[in-house]
Design an enzyme around this catalytic site. Sequence first.
Site, PDB file in Angstrom:
ATOM      1  N   ASP A   1      -0.116   2.052   8.458  1.00  0.00           N
ATOM      2  CA  ASP A   1      -0.750   1.353   9.578  1.00  0.00           C
ATOM      3  C   ASP A   1       0.023   1.509  10.886  1.00  0.00           C
ATOM      4  O   ASP A   1      -0.538   1.305  11.961  1.00  0.00           O
ATOM      5  CB  ASP A   1      -0.905  -0.143   9.277  1.00  0.00           C
ATOM      6  CG  ASP A   1      -1.884  -0.399   8.140  1.00  0.00           C
ATOM      7  OD1 ASP A   1      -2.394   0.586   7.560  1.00  0.00           O
ATOM      8  OD2 ASP A   1      -2.131  -1.578   7.828  1.00  0.00           O
TER       9      ASP A   1
ATOM     10  N   ARG B   1       1.398  -5.819  -4.968  1.00  0.00           N
ATOM     11  CA  ARG B   1       1.355  -6.712  -3.809  1.00  0.00           C
ATOM     12  C   ARG B   1       1.782  -8.150  -4.133  1.00  0.00           C
ATOM     13  O   ARG B   1       1.446  -9.077  -3.387  1.00  0.00           O
ATOM     14  CB  ARG B   1      -0.052  -6.727  -3.216  1.00  0.00           C
ATOM     15  CG  ARG B   1      -0.442  -5.452  -2.483  1.00  0.00           C
ATOM     16  CD  ARG B   1      -1.617  -5.687  -1.565  1.00  0.00           C
ATOM     17  NE  ARG B   1      -2.084  -4.475  -0.924  1.00  0.00           N
ATOM     18  CZ  ARG B   1      -1.558  -3.973   0.191  1.00  0.00           C
ATOM     19  NH1 ARG B   1      -0.550  -4.579   0.765  1.00  0.00           N
ATOM     20  NH2 ARG B   1      -2.045  -2.869   0.715  1.00  0.00           N
TER      21      ARG B   1
ATOM     22  N   GLY C   1       0.821  -1.220   0.000  1.00  0.00           N
ATOM     23  CA  GLY C   1       0.000   0.000   0.000  1.00  0.00           C
ATOM     24  C   GLY C   1       0.850   1.263   0.000  1.00  0.00           C
ATOM     25  O   GLY C   1       1.935   1.291   0.571  1.00  0.00           O
TER      26      GLY C   1
ATOM     27  N   LYS D   1       7.912   0.796   5.787  1.00  0.00           N
ATOM     28  CA  LYS D   1       6.821   1.604   5.255  1.00  0.00           C
ATOM     29  C   LYS D   1       5.487   1.061   5.705  1.00  0.00           C
ATOM     30  O   LYS D   1       5.338  -0.148   5.739  1.00  0.00           O
ATOM     31  CB  LYS D   1       6.882   1.569   3.720  1.00  0.00           C
ATOM     32  CG  LYS D   1       5.690   2.151   3.036  1.00  0.00           C
ATOM     33  CD  LYS D   1       5.047   1.192   2.030  1.00  0.00           C
ATOM     34  CE  LYS D   1       4.325   0.038   2.697  1.00  0.00           C
ATOM     35  NZ  LYS D   1       3.480  -0.732   1.776  1.00  0.00           N
ATOM     36  N   THR D   2       4.566   1.821   6.064  1.00  0.00           N
ATOM     37  CA  THR D   2       3.133   1.522   6.126  1.00  0.00           C
ATOM     38  C   THR D   2       2.434   2.583   6.971  1.00  0.00           C
ATOM     39  O   THR D   2       2.898   2.943   8.054  1.00  0.00           O
ATOM     40  CB  THR D   2       2.780   0.118   6.682  1.00  0.00           C
ATOM     41  OG1 THR D   2       1.350   0.000   6.693  1.00  0.00           O
ATOM     42  CG2 THR D   2       3.271  -0.161   8.086  1.00  0.00           C
TER      43      THR D   2
ATOM     44  N   ASP E   1       5.014  -7.636   5.655  1.00  0.00           N
ATOM     45  CA  ASP E   1       5.101  -8.773   4.734  1.00  0.00           C
ATOM     46  C   ASP E   1       6.236  -8.585   3.721  1.00  0.00           C
ATOM     47  O   ASP E   1       6.977  -9.520   3.437  1.00  0.00           O
ATOM     48  CB  ASP E   1       3.774  -8.949   3.973  1.00  0.00           C
ATOM     49  CG  ASP E   1       2.685  -9.532   4.871  1.00  0.00           C
ATOM     50  OD1 ASP E   1       3.034 -10.302   5.786  1.00  0.00           O
ATOM     51  OD2 ASP E   1       1.509  -9.219   4.657  1.00  0.00           O
TER      52      ASP E   1
HETATM   53  P1  FBP Z   1       0.563  -1.939   3.633  1.00  0.00           P
HETATM   54  O1  FBP Z   1       0.543  -2.802   4.851  1.00  0.00           O
HETATM   55  O2  FBP Z   1       1.012  -2.631   2.410  1.00  0.00           O
HETATM   56  O3  FBP Z   1       1.328  -0.661   3.878  1.00  0.00           O
HETATM   57  O4  FBP Z   1      -0.912  -1.466   3.313  1.00  0.00           O
HETATM   58  C1  FBP Z   1      -1.700  -0.943   4.303  1.00  0.00           C
HETATM   59  C2  FBP Z   1      -3.089  -0.647   3.849  1.00  0.00           C
HETATM   60  O5  FBP Z   1      -3.234   0.724   3.562  1.00  0.00           O
HETATM   61  C3  FBP Z   1      -4.083  -1.096   4.908  1.00  0.00           C
HETATM   62  O6  FBP Z   1      -4.309  -0.087   5.857  1.00  0.00           O
HETATM   63  C4  FBP Z   1      -5.284  -1.497   4.106  1.00  0.00           C
HETATM   64  O7  FBP Z   1      -6.029  -2.491   4.730  1.00  0.00           O
HETATM   65  C5  FBP Z   1      -4.684  -2.027   2.849  1.00  0.00           C
HETATM   66  O8  FBP Z   1      -3.470  -1.366   2.676  1.00  0.00           O
HETATM   67  C6  FBP Z   1      -5.541  -1.812   1.638  1.00  0.00           C
HETATM   68  O9  FBP Z   1      -4.950  -2.442   0.550  1.00  0.00           O
HETATM   69  P2  FBP Z   1      -5.257  -2.145  -0.983  1.00  0.00           P
HETATM   70  O10 FBP Z   1      -4.504  -0.912  -1.336  1.00  0.00           O
HETATM   71  O11 FBP Z   1      -4.689  -3.322  -1.674  1.00  0.00           O
HETATM   72  O12 FBP Z   1      -6.724  -1.967  -1.117  1.00  0.00           O
END
Ligand code: FBP
Length: 547
Positions: free
Chosen positions: A202, A142, A78, A199-200, A173
Amino acid sequence: KIKSPLQIAREKYAPKVPAALKGSVKVVEGDKTQSVADQGEIEKMFPNTYGMPILSFEASDEKKNFPAMNVGVILSGGQAPGGHNVISGLFDGLKTLNSDSKLFGFLGGPSGLTDNEYKELTSDIIDEYRNTGGFDIIGSGRTKLEEESQFDQTLENCKKLDIKALVIIGGDDSNTNAAVLAEYFAAKNAGVQVIGVPKTIDGDLKTDMIETSFGFDTACKVYSELIGNIQRDANSAKKYYHFIKLMGRSASHIALECALQAQPNVAIISEEVEAKNMTLDQVVDQIVEVVVKRAEKGENFGVVLVPEGLVEFIPAMKALIAELNDMLAKYENEVNALDSNKERREFVAGKLSAESSKVFTGLPNSFANQLLLDRDPHGNVQVSMIDTEQLLSDMVKSRVKKLKKEGKFNGKFSGQSHFFGYEGRCAAPSNFDADYTYSLGRTAAVLIANGKTGYMASVRNLTAPADEWIAGGVPVTMLMNMERRHGAMKPVIQKALVKLDGKPFKTFAESRKEWGENTEFVYPGPIQYFGPTEVCDQTTKTLQLEK
Ligand code: FBP
């Protein structure tokens, strides 16, 4: 290309870096490390990269000559504000060490590595993206890198470009994959180093050495601004309860940080729900209690924050989802072959344990369908597609209706639901994220030049001015434990959840009663990039309280 005035002004922003990164760097080795859990198993799986020491950088007078190097970089998972600055910091760092070094960006995430889709990142390209949000400089994806054939393909593609090191900018991950790749290359003596960058949005990739993942600061500030705006609307119209789901696939760091910034009436923290072994009904009760109390004061409005990952933390739902994950991995083809949601639900209910089957069949159909949606490539439920905020709003509505009939509720209830996620992930990075990510990029360049592999770039002491930040590296294996994924035990980076005995949660818990019953909204307003430092350079409340 037309650019906004802010974009043009931001291009000139020079990110602040730790003092040690301003000139020659000495790499100092600290203590040897261990994984957070399952040490024996992790050590066996990472014989070449386990136990390496923590590294920290110090300023040095010694001028070293580094050979020119080709380096590859990917953005994974993400989006998070600041990704472009990691790349520009990496680029500047490599060029400072040797101006003949080259940086290649692999396109569209990890699949760029296996498919050999890349572009050379020149200074013209880099300059276009300095201090901007988004991952569009090279795109993200991803795809999970876990098969040996993918590793071999990656190596072959690196060899073609004479790449000496790969930088993987990703969440837990992706950094897990970085560690596995580093170990594979080390075992083969392949001559390609792998460095991760945390990075994230979250905020769940953190330890003492990785104080926060980048993007969390900016995303929380964007959401808190929006929550503040909604709170002011609620307080003006006095007729709606707003249920706001906040991104954060698993941990509730975002919901907690936004609660600390904006002081809404209710904020659910998934980790507490799990620790108290709460049912969905009990979560609803908690909200209803606030709605009833406020109605007694004539306040029929409010704001409720709901963490995206909540459903996975309600113990009965968690057990159900774990069964569903394993079962959907096993019967993927059979389930996909069925024509209707009804058939899928029936098939699944028949394969679940009696307890989970009861929970599953008791859910509203639309909600049960959402639990059957495709998993992401890492085997996780895609919680951003599950409308928990709507479910809670509906359940509160029917509960107060019942209370009204019993004469126990005299107010009104009308719910509105929102989901704040994607609107925060590509915002122009706050000064903090712009500085932090640029510093992480510079750090990665130093780790590479010093021959390190299996490390994550680390910049800490983040509540101090940037000059005093401490840059270095943390072995990725140090963050790992064994977890069940796709029906099998795998070594993965342990997710950092909200600690219920930590200061951020305790601070929230001490005030929530008042925030619930009264209206003590705070309006954080939009991120400011220019102006007084107390307005522009604040870190998150979480970082300040954790200090
Ligand atoms: P990462 O863990 O890859 O940084 O992504 C976090 C996130 O933004 C989450 O908060 C959310 O659940 C998910 O990505 C959404 O994923 P997508 O962009 O594939 O819809």
